[in-house]
Motif scaffolding. Structure first.
Motif: not given
Length: 438
Positions: A263-277
């Protein structure tokens, strides 16, 4: 029948007759019983990062490391500056580079030229006495000097010979030179690193080199244990590319399971957990991990928005993932209203995973880092007092760590040639005058 621990240790550290002349450790006062690899002799033919990081780990654990360098240039990283730690004695030059200093403690340096057969002979003699040899030349490069595994294992059947390369000894890319950043790109890490809509970026430190160094050190330890049962050494083929693929871990496994592109780049975030950044604050960045509904509720309370925890758009992780853009925007609209320090105070002791995003100066002066003894004061023979990053693992009995500072180029040439190989002063002088050693 299981081998007893005493017999394992005896077999691991049993000196070959020719190995008894290896130079004594500069830190003789250290209790060898508290150094797990005391008595293991390593010939280090590596430069730059992955190889020196591996041998530094072995040195921290108590191995005797002889670092072979070009007699005038030395390890490539000696010139990789600024910054440099300036010389405080009468030595010429700008000083010792921070890059070199970071991965070469607990070693002895000898300058030897491969171009002269006499230099090759010296290396072969040292290899005949070693338990381990680590090199990071392109595949086949050392064969012309009879310094490859096949040649040296005839001299020393117990030798464990580790080869670190970009792409390994086999395969279609085996002849390709591979620095860390190229392997990060080729093997997927760069593609998943960076901001969501931004270009791919490399990791801030040379993580592929470092993990390769750790994998190599671990493999050497396994080979030493295997030698207890077999009595012989072996060749370890370690590739940056293989280690990078291995450390993609769950990210690569997700692709294998789904059969779809990542799914590419997510910065400091997580592709499947929110909020996690990380979120911006009034004076920096603040990272939170609302990894489950309970933690998200704590976050909402700290933000002054307890109602978000029961909002159907955010009440479950799957709902928060679906509504990521709304939720993360709202959170940052709040976090920018206070300083990072204020948010740290608000969430202190609440059970929410959180952290300030520190720069490196804040990191190396961090109270927790200092309390964990991760910064060590040492005295360098030519640069005076300096600080080094310490070895990370704490043992209940053993005491690995920094015993000697990173050596200056050729600092131990005379000691090794005289103490290890038994050469006289005149012989050493002649070799130096001929440019064989430095």
């Amino acid at each position: 029948m299981f081998t007893t621990l005493k017999n394992v240790r005896r077999a691991l550290f049993a000196p070959q007759l020719s190995a008894r002349a290896f130079a004594a450790s500069a830190a003789a006062a250290v209790d060898d019983k508290k150094l797990p690899l005391a008595g293991i002799k390593v010939l280090d033919l590596t430069r730059v990062l992955a190889g020196p990081y591996c041998t530094q780990i072995l040195g921290d654990l108590g191995s005797e490391i002889i670092k072979v360098e070009h007699p005038t240039r030395g390890d490539d990283t000696r010139s990789w500056g600024p910054p440099y730690a300036p010389y405080t004695d009468d030595r010429a030059g700008v000083g010792e580079s921070a890059y070199y200093l970071s991965v070469n403690r607990n070693k002895k340096s000898i300058g030897i030229s491969f171009k002269d057969p006499k230099g090759v002979h010296i290396i072969r003699k040292l290899a005949s006495q070693a338990d381990v040899l680590v090199e990071n030349y392109l595949p086949g490069s050392l064969k012309k000097y009879d310094l490859d595994f096949a040649s040296l294992s005839k001299l020393n059947p117990r030798l464990i010979y580790a080869s670190i390369t970009g792409y390994g000894q086999t395969g279609p890319y085996s002849d390709r030179a591979g620095y860390d950043v190229m392997v990060e790109a080729e093997m997927g890490l760069m593609h998943i690193t960076g901001e969501r809509n931004g270009p791919p970026v490399k990791v801030g430190c040379a993580v592929t080199d470092l993990t390769t160094g750790m994998y190599t050190a671990l493999s050497i330890l396994a080979a030493l244990l295997a030698r207890v049962n077999t009595g012989v050494g072996q060749h370890l083929d370690v590739a940056l590319s293989d280690c990078q693929v291995a450390t993609l871990s769950n990210m690569a496994e997700s692709v294998l399971i789904s059969g779809k592109r990542d799914t590419g780049r997510w910065g400091t975030a997580h592709p499947s957990v929110v909020p996690y950044r990380a979120f911006k604050t009034a004076n920096g960045d603040f990272l939170v991990g609302g990894g489950n509904d309970r933690l998200f509720t704590i976050l909402c309370q700290g933000l002054g928005k307890p109602e978000w925890a029961t909002d159907e758009r955010f009440s479950s992780n799957s709902a928060r993932v679906a509504n990521r853009d709304i939720l993360e925007k709202w959170i940052e609209e709040l976090t920018v209203q206070k300083t990072t320090e204020e948010w740290l105070h608000i969430f202190d002791g609440k059970g929410l995973p959180y952290a300030k995003v520190n720069d490196l100066l804040d990191t190396v002066t961090h109270p927790h880092v200092l309390a964990r003894n991760m910064i060590k004061d040492i005295d360098h023979p030519s640069c005076g007092p300096m600080k080094l990053i310490n070895t990370p693992v704490k043992y209940s009995y053993s005491t690995p760590g920094i015993r000697t500072p990173p050596p200056t180029l050729g600092q131990h040439t005379d000691e090794i040639l005289g103490g290890v190989l038994g050469l006289g002063d005149e012989e050493i002088k002649t070799l130096r005058d001929e440019g064989v050693v430095g």
